[in-house]
Design a protein around this motif. Structure first.
Motif, PDB file in Angstrom:
ATOM      1  N   ARG A   1      32.220  17.342 -74.502  1.00  0.00           N
ATOM      2  CA  ARG A   1      32.403  18.882 -73.998  1.00  0.00           C
ATOM      3  C   ARG A   1      30.971  19.063 -73.294  1.00  0.00           C
ATOM      4  NH1 ARG A   1      35.289  24.006 -76.279  1.00  0.00           N
ATOM      5  NH2 ARG A   1      34.959  24.985 -74.218  1.00  0.00           N
ATOM      6  N   ALA A   2      29.912  18.807 -73.987  1.00  0.00           N
ATOM      7  CA  ALA A   2      28.780  19.196 -73.109  1.00  0.00           C
ATOM      8  C   ALA A   2      28.435  18.655 -72.085  1.00  0.00           C
ATOM      9  CB  ALA A   2      27.634  18.888 -74.426  1.00  0.00           C
ATOM     10  N   VAL A   3      28.911  17.360 -71.907  1.00  0.00           N
ATOM     11  CA  VAL A   3      28.660  16.393 -70.877  1.00  0.00           C
ATOM     12  C   VAL A   3      29.514  17.121 -69.636  1.00  0.00           C
ATOM     13  CG1 VAL A   3      29.028  13.974 -69.753  1.00  0.00           C
ATOM     14  CG2 VAL A   3      27.827  14.383 -71.754  1.00  0.00           C
ATOM     15  N   SER A   4      30.817  17.242 -69.964  1.00  0.00           N
ATOM     16  CA  SER A   4      31.679  17.764 -68.941  1.00  0.00           C
ATOM     17  C   SER A   4      31.396  19.125 -68.509  1.00  0.00           C
ATOM     18  CB  SER A   4      33.307  17.897 -69.710  1.00  0.00           C
ATOM     19  OG  SER A   4      34.263  18.293 -68.811  1.00  0.00           O
ATOM     20  N   LEU A   5      30.824  20.152 -69.235  1.00  0.00           N
ATOM     21  CA  LEU A   5      30.483  21.337 -68.995  1.00  0.00           C
ATOM     22  C   LEU A   5      29.161  21.233 -67.894  1.00  0.00           C
ATOM     23  CD1 LEU A   5      30.877  23.354 -72.192  1.00  0.00           C
ATOM     24  CD2 LEU A   5      32.113  23.756 -69.809  1.00  0.00           C
ATOM     25  N   SER A   6      28.423  20.430 -68.429  1.00  0.00           N
ATOM     26  CA  SER A   6      27.170  20.318 -67.563  1.00  0.00           C
ATOM     27  C   SER A   6      27.610  19.788 -66.205  1.00  0.00           C
ATOM     28  CB  SER A   6      26.225  19.201 -68.348  1.00  0.00           C
ATOM     29  OG  SER A   6      25.035  19.147 -67.576  1.00  0.00           O
ATOM     30  N   ASN A   7      28.635  18.553 -66.153  1.00  0.00           N
ATOM     31  CA  ASN A   7      28.791  17.943 -65.090  1.00  0.00           C
ATOM     32  C   ASN A   7      29.383  19.020 -63.978  1.00  0.00           C
ATOM     33  OD1 ASN A   7      27.759  15.669 -65.632  1.00  0.00           O
ATOM     34  ND2 ASN A   7      29.664  14.601 -66.204  1.00  0.00           N
TER      35      ASN A   7
ATOM     36  N   VAL B   1      26.068  20.577 -77.548  1.00  0.00           N
ATOM     37  CA  VAL B   1      24.813  19.734 -77.890  1.00  0.00           C
ATOM     38  C   VAL B   1      24.638  19.882 -79.310  1.00  0.00           C
ATOM     39  CG1 VAL B   1      22.480  18.777 -77.755  1.00  0.00           C
ATOM     40  CG2 VAL B   1      23.911  18.872 -75.693  1.00  0.00           C
ATOM     41  N   GLN B   2      24.355  21.257 -79.633  1.00  0.00           N
ATOM     42  CA  GLN B   2      23.897  21.502 -81.187  1.00  0.00           C
ATOM     43  C   GLN B   2      25.223  21.268 -81.993  1.00  0.00           C
ATOM     44  OE1 GLN B   2      20.913  22.380 -81.916  1.00  0.00           O
ATOM     45  NE2 GLN B   2      20.542  22.116 -79.775  1.00  0.00           N
ATOM     46  N   TRP B   3      26.365  21.565 -81.634  1.00  0.00           N
ATOM     47  CA  TRP B   3      27.470  21.113 -82.559  1.00  0.00           C
ATOM     48  C   TRP B   3      27.597  19.715 -82.517  1.00  0.00           C
ATOM     49  CZ3 TRP B   3      30.123  23.987 -85.404  1.00  0.00           C
ATOM     50  CH2 TRP B   3      30.293  25.135 -85.231  1.00  0.00           C
ATOM     51  N   ALA B   4      27.383  18.942 -81.544  1.00  0.00           N
ATOM     52  CA  ALA B   4      27.183  17.337 -81.789  1.00  0.00           C
ATOM     53  C   ALA B   4      26.142  16.930 -82.698  1.00  0.00           C
ATOM     54  CB  ALA B   4      27.020  16.757 -80.498  1.00  0.00           C
TER      55      ALA B   4
ATOM     56  N   PRO C   1      21.668  22.353 -67.338  1.00  0.00           N
ATOM     57  CA  PRO C   1      20.710  22.241 -68.152  1.00  0.00           C
ATOM     58  C   PRO C   1      19.550  21.420 -67.568  1.00  0.00           C
ATOM     59  CG  PRO C   1      22.698  21.952 -69.428  1.00  0.00           C
ATOM     60  CD  PRO C   1      22.977  21.934 -67.873  1.00  0.00           C
ATOM     61  N   SER C   2      18.225  21.566 -68.126  1.00  0.00           N
ATOM     62  CA  SER C   2      17.198  20.761 -67.624  1.00  0.00           C
ATOM     63  C   SER C   2      17.388  19.223 -67.796  1.00  0.00           C
ATOM     64  CB  SER C   2      16.078  21.198 -68.653  1.00  0.00           C
ATOM     65  OG  SER C   2      16.101  20.720 -70.001  1.00  0.00           O
ATOM     66  N   LEU C   3      16.627  18.469 -67.164  1.00  0.00           N
ATOM     67  CA  LEU C   3      16.766  17.174 -67.402  1.00  0.00           C
ATOM     68  C   LEU C   3      16.464  16.629 -68.843  1.00  0.00           C
ATOM     69  CD1 LEU C   3      15.057  15.705 -63.880  1.00  0.00           C
ATOM     70  CD2 LEU C   3      17.572  15.371 -64.683  1.00  0.00           C
ATOM     71  N   GLU C   4      15.637  17.130 -69.382  1.00  0.00           N
ATOM     72  CA  GLU C   4      15.101  17.039 -70.728  1.00  0.00           C
ATOM     73  C   GLU C   4      16.440  17.112 -71.726  1.00  0.00           C
ATOM     74  OE1 GLU C   4      12.317  18.384 -74.463  1.00  0.00           O
ATOM     75  OE2 GLU C   4      11.930  19.192 -72.325  1.00  0.00           O
ATOM     76  N   ALA C   5      17.279  18.259 -71.623  1.00  0.00           N
ATOM     77  CA  ALA C   5      18.279  18.510 -72.162  1.00  0.00           C
ATOM     78  C   ALA C   5      19.305  17.567 -71.843  1.00  0.00           C
ATOM     79  CB  ALA C   5      18.772  20.251 -72.081  1.00  0.00           C
ATOM     80  N   ARG C   6      19.687  17.169 -70.791  1.00  0.00           N
ATOM     81  CA  ARG C   6      20.639  16.338 -70.098  1.00  0.00           C
ATOM     82  C   ARG C   6      20.373  14.895 -70.743  1.00  0.00           C
ATOM     83  NH1 ARG C   6      21.615  17.523 -63.901  1.00  0.00           N
ATOM     84  NH2 ARG C   6      19.644  18.627 -64.279  1.00  0.00           N
ATOM     85  N   CYS C   7      19.094  14.564 -70.935  1.00  0.00           N
ATOM     86  CA  CYS C   7      18.832  13.405 -71.490  1.00  0.00           C
ATOM     87  C   CYS C   7      19.138  13.565 -73.011  1.00  0.00           C
ATOM     88  CB  CYS C   7      17.189  12.958 -71.113  1.00  0.00           C
ATOM     89  SG  CYS C   7      16.870  12.169 -69.722  1.00  0.00           S
ATOM     90  N   GLY C   8      19.138  14.723 -73.683  1.00  0.00           N
ATOM     91  CA  GLY C   8      19.387  14.791 -75.036  1.00  0.00           C
ATOM     92  C   GLY C   8      21.045  14.633 -75.201  1.00  0.00           C
TER      93      GLY C   8
END
Length: 173
Positions: free
Chosen positions: A57-63, A36-39, A71-78
């Motif tokens: 990549r962030a979404v795939s890793l999270s999923n 997310v920070q890279w994005a 990650p928290s819901l807040e982070a996933r909303c990010g």
């Protein structure tokens, strides 16, 4: 993150940010938050293709994580905000729908899904999302006045458009 916000005007901030993210990647390359920070950095650099890849990549890793490890819901909303900002509305809708399965009382998810639908001129679906958010606000109370205002303003805008094509997509700000 500080180097992209509070310290962004300091000389060399962008290079330090790249350096810190590279070091973090060596330490924990499978961290969704890292990507997310890279994005975010790539967006700041006007590199949307690289931002999109980092977001995916962030979404795939999270999923790929178990719910308790995600990650928290807040982070996933990010992550969802990044998808919207990168105009990846199908992916944002799919990701947001998954977040609702985790917690259908989380207001930001409803708001972001409403934005997705609004930007597609699907006012009926957008209205359902803001109505659900307002219902949660009514039952849970207002903890974040700014968030409640954003939800109400979007709800009012949807009702105003009521099936008329919007002139421009709404942004996250």
């Amino acid at each position: 993150e500080l180097h992209m916000t509070d310290l962004c005007d300091e000389e060399g901030a962008e290079a330090r940010c790249e350096e810190f993210l590279s070091k973090a990647e060596e330490y924990k390359p499978d961290s969704p938050e890292l990507w997310v920070q890279w994005a975010n950095l790539r967006l700041c650099q006007c590199r949307p293709d690289d931002a999109r890849k980092a977001t995916y990549r962030a979404v795939s890793l999270s999923n790929g994580l178990e719910e308790g490890e995600k990650p928290s819901l807040e982070a996933r909303c990010g992550m969802m905000k990044l998808l919207i900002e990168l105009e990846q509305l199908d992916e944002a809708e799919e990701f947001g729908s998954g977040l609702l399965e985790v917690d259908d009382q989380y207001l930001e998810t409803w708001y972001l899904l409403a934005l997705v639908h609004f930007n597609r001129n699907n006012y009926s679906a957008a209205h359902q999302c803001t109505s659900a958010a307002l219902k949660v606000l009514g039952s849970e109370g207002v903890e974040d006045e700014e968030q409640a205002t954003r939800i109400q303003e979007l709800h009012d805008e949807i009702e105003k458009n009521g099936g008329v094509t919007a002139t421009a997509p709404l942004s996250l700000s």
